[in-house]
Design an enzyme around this catalytic site. Sequence first.
Site, PDB file in Angstrom:
ATOM      1  N   ALA A   1     162.975 -51.822  47.740  1.00  0.00           N
ATOM      2  CA  ALA A   1     162.291 -52.832  47.008  1.00  0.00           C
ATOM      3  C   ALA A   1     160.866 -52.307  46.563  1.00  0.00           C
ATOM      4  CB  ALA A   1     162.323 -54.079  47.485  1.00  0.00           C
ATOM      5  N   HIS A   2     160.461 -53.243  45.571  1.00  0.00           N
ATOM      6  CA  HIS A   2     159.169 -53.006  45.097  1.00  0.00           C
ATOM      7  C   HIS A   2     158.048 -52.855  45.937  1.00  0.00           C
ATOM      8  CE1 HIS A   2     158.189 -57.196  45.297  1.00  0.00           C
ATOM      9  NE2 HIS A   2     159.268 -57.371  44.943  1.00  0.00           N
TER      10      HIS A   2
END
Lengths: 349, 349, 349
Positions: free
Chosen positions: C241-242
């Site tokens: 994820a980010h």
Amino acid sequence: MEFSVKQISELIGGQLEGDGSRLVDNLGKIEEGKEKTISFLSNPKYEHFIYSSHAAAIIVKEDFQPKKKILPALIKVKDPYSAFTRLLEEYHTIVSYAKSGIEEPCFLGEGSQVGEGVYRGAFSYIGKNVKIGKNVKIYPQVHIGDNVEIGDESIIFQGAKVYADCKIGKRCNLQAGAVIGSDGFGFAPQADGSYKTIPQLGNVILEDNVSIGANTTIDCATLGSTIIRKGAKIDNLVQIAHNVEVGENTVIASQTGISGSTKIGKNCVIAGQVGIVGHIEVADHTTVSAKSGISKTVRKPHTILSGYVGFEHKKFLRANTIFKNLPELSLKVQNLEEKILNLPTDKKN
Amino acid sequence: MEFSVKQISELIGGQLEGDGSRLVDNLGKIEEGKEKTISFLSNPKYEHFIYSSHAAAIIVKEDFQPKKKILPALIKVKDPYSAFTRLLEEYHTIVSYAKSGIEEPCFLGEGSQVGEGVYRGAFSYIGKNVKIGKNVKIYPQVHIGDNVEIGDESIIFQGAKVYADCKIGKRCNLQAGAVIGSDGFGFAPQADGSYKTIPQLGNVILEDNVSIGANTTIDCATLGSTIIRKGAKIDNLVQIAHNVEVGENTVIASQTGISGSTKIGKNCVIAGQVGIVGHIEVADHTTVSAKSGISKTVRKPHTILSGYVGFEHKKFLRANTIFKNLPELSLKVQNLEEKILNLPTDKKN
Amino acid sequence: MEFSVKQISELIGGQLEGDGSRLVDNLGKIEEGKEKTISFLSNPKYEHFIYSSHAAAIIVKEDFQPKKKILPALIKVKDPYSAFTRLLEEYHTIVSYAKSGIEEPCFLGEGSQVGEGVYRGAFSYIGKNVKIGKNVKIYPQVHIGDNVEIGDESIIFQGAKVYADCKIGKRCNLQAGAVIGSDGFGFAPQADGSYKTIPQLGNVILEDNVSIGANTTIDCATLGSTIIRKGAKIDNLVQIAHNVEVGENTVIASQTGISGSTKIGKNCVIAGQVGIVGHIEVADHTTVSAKSGISKTVRKPHTILSGYVGFEHKKFLRANTIFKNLPELSLKVQNLEEKILNLPTDKKN
């Protein structure tokens, strides 16, 4: 894309101090202080970064006074965080809709209509009788099957694939590699142990404002439609099986899978790596913790579920605490057994 | 594609009542009653839908008599459900094999051979020395590497990718974004903590009648072949590692992962989100429940396994029931301890 | 690609016995004995395969003497396994870098620079202002967004997608369908229950020698960078994820997911189907067993974690053993209760 510090200052209605002619090409964190970026200072504990920053400009509170000499220009506003957030959004919109026109070669089938302002990237494929609204962005290598409809302002990123007959609403966002409308997994067992494919003739409907993550797969319905209601947000690598319905504003995190014909309610929050069995219903406002398995219909709204075989979250937490200490519990039981065994014979059962 | 009600009636050997010239372009559910569709009525409790339906035709039992005026034509047959199923299959076959010819631009490498009736979609890529059988459908943006062989009547949907040297049997079906033959995950640890890549030189063999879901990944063997035996059906987002063998007619649901060199038997049913470790064997006719982890060889056919660390299904169910009530069990033990503690001193151990 | 047995013998410094003019086009297992392949014999228990083999040549120990007539040529060396491994690596390098030149049509945006020896496959897309180093291989249907940088000798396989502004180091390897830089999953809840998209403006940085598996997805940072440090190896269908950071030489197996802003240390080994929550840190040299859920920061290096809610591995094993026998434990407690209940009244609490 580049903007001058002066342009940005005017956009957010700030008061400019310093060189307004400098160019900005991105937004950044104050601690990075990269050239040609703009940041904001809201929390005083980050103030020291401002003195070594090479950023073009920093958005600060209207009463901020630097204690030393600084390089960046200052843009003074009432609320730096809000101003920065507004800038983020403006910038994002500009970047998202920057692409336009047609890159060659790309493919447009017979009878297809494309609205104003549409971008069609190189090697994108649009089948027959497709209807595409205004300002839709079809990135390179996207595949849009026959008879698909796509509403205004949707963005379909590189290599996303939409099967024939699906419908995509307005302002939807499909990340790279997403697959919409693949065949449902339906096979009828035969007497000889082999399987016969059950034809999958339905489609997928994404209502307005739906987001679909990278490499997520949504199967078409056997008959009828797999439906993702408006405002639902689905993360990367999620699997949605045939004939599922996901309710309005429901959020589903990465690597979760929902089996065939299940109906998820509105405003649910489903964390990552969750599995939900087929043919059940999940009530509105249900929350499911990461990695949980949901095997039964959830009738009561606002339920929170956790666990490998999911049940009420608080009960799960208590059970799990004892699970970790099972060796101790087991030992206690053993000790008790020995004590009982050692009670004088006439006292025992 | 459109058919007249009359054509359909003749196809399924029914007796037509009403307007046979109406056009049908899809099959639908009776409760939807959409124009230009055909449905069936088998269960009398759905009869009321027939009176408000806008469908072109409805397949009904031979003795059915409408109680009110209806819009759709009727096609009367002995068994409406079977007739409808047959129609589904015919329609599916027609749709699946409707694509043919060559859309430009597409790429065909030197020395490659393509059989009769093959469809090659725009932006599809076929490398060198590839052999493609009759009536194979290569959808747009598909990638077929050098030296690949594909048997008659296989369908490779948009954006699926087959690495060099892989073999695909007859009547296989690869959904969009599937990857066949990616490098196995093999890295040898070095003294300095880094990893050296172990070359992956094998291939993947899909035997006849294999189905592979959207965005599923099947790694090539290090040497030799990763093999999916005939009739196996694999759902979306499944991971099959290097040198795995999946037996005949085995079904694997979405998001399951099988680690390197494991051999799965025939006619197994493996549910979604299962994980199976490497270098084990799973007996024929094994059933694995969703989300289970299988860490040991399964020798006995017809075993059913469940659980985070999977074991015999029925035992798992009993253990899981008690897991949920661990707080109560723990409390009972605590009460027992107190009782024992409070026994008169001379009676205690 | 074909080599003569003589060429191979010279490459590995062996002594050739038999026909050196035969052609080899692949490496194989000795038990397969396929024509035009080369194998090795190290373990004497495989010797019998040599007598029925159709291989072009077999690498054997320098003192090996066949007991019967054989077809393959022999290449005699000190250590057949090492010689074969070296051959594997040479062959792999040759195959990996065999592609070169430009296949048409492909797309190159304005201001983009491409180094010497680069392969650009048909239907590959390179956006604007991209910088691509020497000997990089861009396979067909790859997408490289605007402003991306790719270091020397990296290989990007068919249909992999790199979003704008990402940076890829030297000698990286992206398998088919991998997505680098997709939007992070960030949505701000609004008063009416809907969600507003949080703009994702950062990028992804892959340092040198990073491998990314097929259909794996790595989201860009909200601001700043999602970073995969040098030498990290990531398998298929993984979700990063980010704003995550994955440390140097860390290995992550298939279908694992790492949530936003988590920082994984160096030299960790994370097995398949693991889930790691957001905003935590995982110490260097941590090992996580397959399917584990990690919900808290791991401070101590060299920790081994297991379990649905992961904790210390050895403790997990003990707890899990008792979990399987919970029905027996529960029965013991019930028996104890009955015994206590049946103690003479005056002795009870």
